[in-house]
Structures are given as C-alpha cells and as structure tokens.
Design an enzyme around this catalytic site. Structure first.
Site, short mmCIF file in Angstrom:
data_model
loop_
_atom_site.label_atom_id
_atom_site.label_comp_id
_atom_site.label_asym_id
_atom_site.label_seq_id
_atom_site.Cartn_x
_atom_site.Cartn_y
_atom_site.Cartn_z
N CYS B 157 0.80 -1.23 0.00
CA CYS B 157 0.00 0.00 0.00
C CYS B 157 0.83 1.27 0.00
O CYS B 157 0.29 2.37 -0.01
CB CYS B 157 -0.95 -0.02 1.18
SG CYS B 157 -1.92 -1.52 1.18
N HIS B 290 -2.57 8.08 6.37
CA HIS B 290 -2.83 6.77 5.76
C HIS B 290 -4.24 6.34 6.18
O HIS B 290 -5.04 5.95 5.36
CB HIS B 290 -1.76 5.78 6.18
CG HIS B 290 -1.84 4.48 5.45
ND1 HIS B 290 -1.88 4.40 4.08
CD2 HIS B 290 -1.92 3.19 5.89
CE1 HIS B 290 -1.97 3.13 3.70
NE2 HIS B 290 -2.01 2.38 4.78
N HIS B 325 -9.95 2.22 0.58
CA HIS B 325 -8.51 2.06 0.56
C HIS B 325 -8.13 1.50 -0.80
O HIS B 325 -8.52 0.40 -1.16
CB HIS B 325 -8.06 1.12 1.68
CG HIS B 325 -6.56 0.99 1.79
ND1 HIS B 325 -5.69 1.73 1.01
CD2 HIS B 325 -5.79 0.22 2.58
CE1 HIS B 325 -4.45 1.41 1.32
NE2 HIS B 325 -4.48 0.50 2.27
#
Lengths: 201, 394, 84
Positions: B157, B290, B325
């Site tokens: 990620c 994040h 996400h």
C-alpha cells in the site's frame, strides 16, 4: 565515495555459493532444500516455518551474507537498506491464496504473503532493520533498478549498506542472488561486476 | 534544486478527473456503496467503485476492445494521461515512467481461473499474459505513446508513494529531467477475500480514527503526478502546481501485516521526510493520513503523530472514507489530493468520525476547512512494514 | 475432554506450522500468545479458521478470540460449550 560489492551469495538448483565458493554441498539431495539449509545454518527462528518460499529464500540469503560479513551485524538499525527485484514476485502465494478462496474460510496466513515485498519485511523483522527498502518487478537480465537505486541510497547518505537481490520462488524456479554493496569491499560496483555476481544462473 | 509537480491526474470512486474529485471532496459525500459487476463475489462488500467499465475506459483511451489489458493498468493509463496533459516527447528531456501496482493483472487472472474451474474453459487463457505486475507498465506506456525508461514498483500500500519518492530522487540526482509517477489498483475478488480473511473489512462505511472503527472498505483508483526539473519545465513550457519537498521510507520491522504499537516505522518516515523538506514539524499545515480505519493502523499512526508532533498535532484527515482504501494507488491519489489542498487552500474532511479514540486526545478534521496550506504531509504505510512519507509544498 | 485437548494440540501445530513444537510440549493451561508459544495476530485468525472448519464454530469478532485462545484448555472449553 568508493562503492563496492563486498559480499555476494547465490542459491539455486539446491546449491549455495558464497563469494563464488560452493558451500553445503551435502544438502544437494535434500527434498526440502531450504528447510535443510535452515537447519544446517543453525538458525533458531521458528517463524521460518510459517513463511512462504520466497521469504524463506530471502531470509536464508541474508543469513549467509551475515556469516561472511560481520559488518552487517554491527550496523545502526536504519543503516541497512534493501533493494529487491523479481519477475514473478509472490506468484506462488498468489496461487495458494486463489486455492484457499474456494474453501469456506480462506487462510489469512496465506494471504499475508501475497505481496512481493513481504520477504523484505520478514528480513527486517528478523534483523531489526528499519532502513529503506523497495521491490521492483523487472526482467531477470535487467540491473538498472538495482544499480541506480543502490547508488542513489549510498551517495545520498540514506544507507551505509545495501542488500541488492534478485529473487524467484515459483514451482521449479527457485533462485536467489544477492550482493552486499558498501564501501568496505574490493570489487568495484560496476555494471559488469554486478552482472557477474547477480546474473549467473 | 526544485522538483515541480506540473501535472496531476486521478480516477477513483469520487471522480474520473481531478476536477470531479475536488467537487466530491468539497461535497463531503462518500460514494462508497455495494460493489457490483464483479463476478464470483463471495458476499456483498462495500467499496469505492469506478462506474466506467473496462470497455468504456478502453474506448476513451483509444485501446482496441479485444486487447488484454488489466483494469489496474487501464486506470493507471487513464490517470497518467491526465497528468501527462499536453506534454510531448522530447529528445532532450530524459523521462522516466514509474508505475506501481499490487493487484496487477490479478483481476483478469482470476476470471480465467473461475471459468477454468467451473467448466475447464480455456477461453480466457490469454488473460494470464498480463498477470505479472510489470506487464501493465509496458501496456500503459504503449497506450499513451510516451517515450520513457520504465520502472515497476510493488511494495503493497505504499507502492505509489514509493514511485513518487523514486521519481523525485532520480530528478534530484540528475539521472532524469521528468518523471510520470504513480500507481493504480482495481478491485478484485483476490483482495476483497484476502482483507476479509484478516477480519479487517468493515461491513459498514469505514470510520477512520473513530474509536468504534472495525476496518477498511477497499476501493479502486489510479493517481499520477508529472514531476519536472527546471530544464524540463523550460523546454516544455510547464507551470508548477506545487513541489515535492520531502520524502523518506523506513521499515516498521514488526509484523508482516500489523503496524507496531510504538509506530516506529511511521515515526521514522515522517521525521525523515520533514527533515528532507528542510522545514520544522510545526510548519506542516495538513496531514493526509494513511488512516485505513483498521483498529491497528489508525492507533499506530496516531502514536507516530504524537511521537513527531507532541501536543501540536496539525490538522489531519484520512480521505479513505471517500475513496476506500485503494492499495497501491493510495499514495498516488492522496498526492493529488495533497496538491489540491495546497492549490485550493483547503483541508478535506475525515468522514464518518464521531467517537474519539480512547488512546488519544486529538481528533481529525471532520468538516471541510478553508485555511492557508503551504506544506502537506502524506503518509502511505504498507504491509511488510514498508512506510513512506512525502511532503508537498506550495 | 482429554481426547479433545490432544486432538486440538495436533491441529494447532499443523494449522500454525509449529514445526519445532510437539504436542507433549504444550501444557493444557500454557499461554498460547505472548511468552507462551509466541503466537501473533495472524495465528489468532488462523485459530478462528480452525474452529470454523473443524468444529463448525464461527467467531465473528476477532476481539472475542482473545478470551477464547488463552490456552488449549480455554479453546476446548469453548468448543464443548458451543458444539451442537
């Protein structure tokens, strides 16, 4: 700055070479070669058994580098960087996860290995290294990623030692070549030397 | 040496262009909804889905309908095209294309696999040709007609953030003059099932930094930046939108998937990125966190905020309640949002937040806010402990 | 109960790839996490999968696992109480 390849290691075809010299030839007949090598190296780290193939392979390669280069053991925790490259990455765990999807509850322990950079995470955890890392996907013959990234990290002072590696673990294709790049060795870091050290199958 | 951001491009659930995305961010409304049109879903999932079909994306991009082209790569080509804008290939501008993905061709491979399993059909066998993450990079460049040296990054990620980091560093070192950098990931059964198996997939809207957060919703997206040095800007007559000032990557070295309780990797990345930017921590005006909304990430990231900023935590928000996400794309789209924050002097809201975390005494920005924004910190933390922070400046 | 405890130990060793551990090394009340067997959060999720696949017991909230997975004994107790 005088950049060098100070230690290098290759594992393939159930053979281990450290700085060009073959080691542990007695293991060639072992069915589970990586497990046998783990035992031979007397590493007491039971998490090894939980890892997927590519993580086991990478971890053992770094253990071998450590046996030949004690400088790796005495680094500050953010001075070692890792620059890895692969053609297939974590394909083996991808396939295993896909098989799990058919079951009632897919295994989380398989899924966590379906990212190529997990091998770097495992090596970092084992060695308590907090340094920079990156994972490239590219053809086996190409060294441009490893060379330019390693150089830039060392020249900009972001790391003191780089472990540059090419790694594959899918079906019959099990291959690792890794090189420790720093200022301590005698072999200059050049395209040609990197090719010699990393591209020999 | 300044590293200018001269172009930005993004596609995600909140919009097919930068302009559309800005409108949605301002509206404060999340488009996250039930995922549709993905075959073989095991159960209903909420996610951030782009309404354009592969066929529509191909048609707009001028790609032959029959070409095997993974959706992740289509999205990347789409966003990279917007970021590339009217730029042209130029012999004197050394250009790199750095593309990040973690899903790669998985969504095509799994369709072949399902068909094969159900009726031993080999009809989609060609899908497998694009499985490897690197295959998409070549397809994208061919589709765009951009001449560039190519790099493919896969670090979970933080992938797109690392693409930006690499591009900025290569320009700084004088290796290249211009870089098209970012990443894209499409939704797939593979990732939906996987995160569900980790029991961190929220069946409701995700709630970043909320005490009752249960996990993430996934999304699909791509985000790209066009970075240029002075020479490239002069030769191509580009104008800067903002600058990449700081970047750093560190390993959390704690667990394959979980972030450490002391937030060590995040703390290192944030501290070093701010130092690289040559500013003080208190000059950061906004943090695009994040903030995945997993119990573990948000607590660890909050601990890192405390470690770095003490009692003076800057305004922060996670935009993942808007987009889901988006995995390898996250660092790319959030870089675009960071540039928008600077250009528009706006702090975007953290949606779905209502309960303070019991472990912290600070809250995210929950309403859109107009204020001067000069320096934005953008965090992207990936499995494998890979932690990247970027600083964007006016 | 004794039989279930032994069966569970074998299943845990297999599911969690605890190659260096033998069933007789695991005491019924030994802690499984932390200092005990040193299991982590992914192991806890694997144990949830194990209960689901081998015993048909579904645990929806991973937080519940903390209590249940304290030791082999506590897992066995939970299975006994929830098995139909």
């Amino acid at each position: 700055m005088n950049l060098t390849i100070s230690t290098y290691c290759t594992i393939y075809n159930k053979k281990v070479f450290l700085n060009g010299e073959q080691l542990h030839e007695d293991l060639a007949g072992e069915e589970d070669f990586l497990k046998a090598l783990y035992k031979k190296l007397e590493i007491d780290y039971s998490k090894f058994y939980k890892m997927d193939g590519i993580s086991r392979l990478g971890l053992l390669g770094v253990e071998l580098l450590k046996t030949a280069n004690h400088g790796l053991l005495n680094c500050e925790d953010d001075e070692v960087a890792m620059v890895f490259q692969s053609e297939n990455g974590c394909l083996e765990s991808d396939v295993n996860h896909q098989l799990e999807v058919n079951k009632k509850s897919p295994s989380p322990a398989v899924f966590v290995y379906t990212l190529s950079n997990i091998v770097i995470g495992e090596i970092s955890i084992r060695n308590k290294w907090y340094g920079e890392s990156i994972f490239f996907i590219d053809n086996f013959d190409s060294n441009k990623n490893l060379l330019s990234y390693s150089k830039s990290l060392l020249l900009s002072g972001k790391a003191k030692k780089i472990i540059a590696a090419k790694i594959e673990h899918f079906d019959e294709n099990v291959f690792l070549s890794c090189a420790l790049i720093d200022e301590e060795g005698s072999m200059p870091l050049t395209d040609e030397n990197l090719k010699k050290v990393l591209n020999t199958k | 040496m300044q590293i200018a951001i001269c172009g930005i491009g993004t596609i995600s659930a909140i919009g097919n262009t930068v302009a559309e995305s800005l409108e949605t961010l301002k509206s404060g409304k999340s488009p996250i909804s039930k995922i549709e049109n993905i075959r073989h879903l095991r159960k209903p999932y909420l996610g951030g889905q782009i309404k354009l079909s592969d066929e529509a994306l191909k048609a707009e991009l001028g790609i032959e309908p029959n070409t095997v082209f993974p959706r992740s790569a289509l999205l990347s080509a789409w966003a990279a095209k917007e970021a590339w804008g009217n730029s042209e290939n130029h012999d004197e501008i050394r250009t790199a294309f750095i593309s990040a993905t973690s899903v790669g061709g998985m969504e095509l491979s799994e369709q072949f696999y399902f068909d094969y399993q159900q009726n031993e059909s080999f009809d989609l066998i060609e899908n497998l040709s694009t499985h490897d993450n690197g295959a998409g990079t070549d397809l994208i460049l061919d589709a765009l007609g951009v001449n560039a040296s190519r790099y493919t990054i896969s670090t979970a990620c933080s992938s797109a953030a690392n693409a930006i980091l690499l591009g900025a560093r290569m320009i700084e070192m004088g290796i290249i003059d211009r870089a098209l950098v970012g990443g894209g990931d499409a939704l797939s059964n593979f990732t939906l099932n996987g995160f569900d198996s980790l029991m961190i997939y929220d069946t409701e809207w995700c709630k970043p930094f909320d005490d009752t957060r249960k996990g993430l919703n996934l999304g699909e997206a791509a985000g790209f930046l066009r970075l240029e040095n002075d020479k490239a800007m002069k030769l191509s007559d580009s104008q800067p939108l903002a600058y990449v000032k700081g970047w750093a990557n560190a390993n959390d070295s704690y667990h394959q998937t979980a972030s450490s309780p002391d937030g060590k990797g995040a703390t290192l990345a944030i501290t070093k990125a701010i130092a690289k930017a040559g500013i003080d921590a208190d000059q950061i005006d906004y943090i695009n966190a994040h903030g995945t909304a997993t119990p573990n990430n948000d607590l660890s990231e909050s601990t890192a905020f405390k470690n770095v900023f003490g009692n003076q935590i800057p305004a922060f928000s996670s935009t993942k309640a808007f987009t889901g996400h988006t995995l390898a794309a996250a660092g790319g789209i959030e870089a675009v949002f960071s540039v928008l924050a600077i250009r528009e002097n706006l702090i975007f809201p953290n949606l779905n937040y209502s309960n303070a975390m019991k472990e912290t005494d600070f809250a995210p920005q929950t309403e859109i806010k107009s204020q001067e924004v000069n320096h934005v910190l953008s965090n992207s933390f990936g499995f494998g402990g890979n932690s990247t922070s970027l600083v964007f400046s006016s | 109960m004794e039989e279930l405890l032994e069966k569970l130990k074998g299943e845990i060793i297999e599911q969690l790839n605890l190659e260096d551990v033998k069933a007789e090394d695991i005491g019924n009340d030994d802690p499984l996490f932390g200092d005990g067997l040193g299991l982590d959060s992914i192991d806890a999720l694997e144990l949830i999968v194990l209960l689901d696949q081998n015993y048909g017991i579904a645990i929806a909230n991973p937080e519940e696992g903390r209590e249940i997975f304290q030791s082999v004994q506590s897992i066995a107790d939970y299975i006994e109480a929830n098995r139909n």
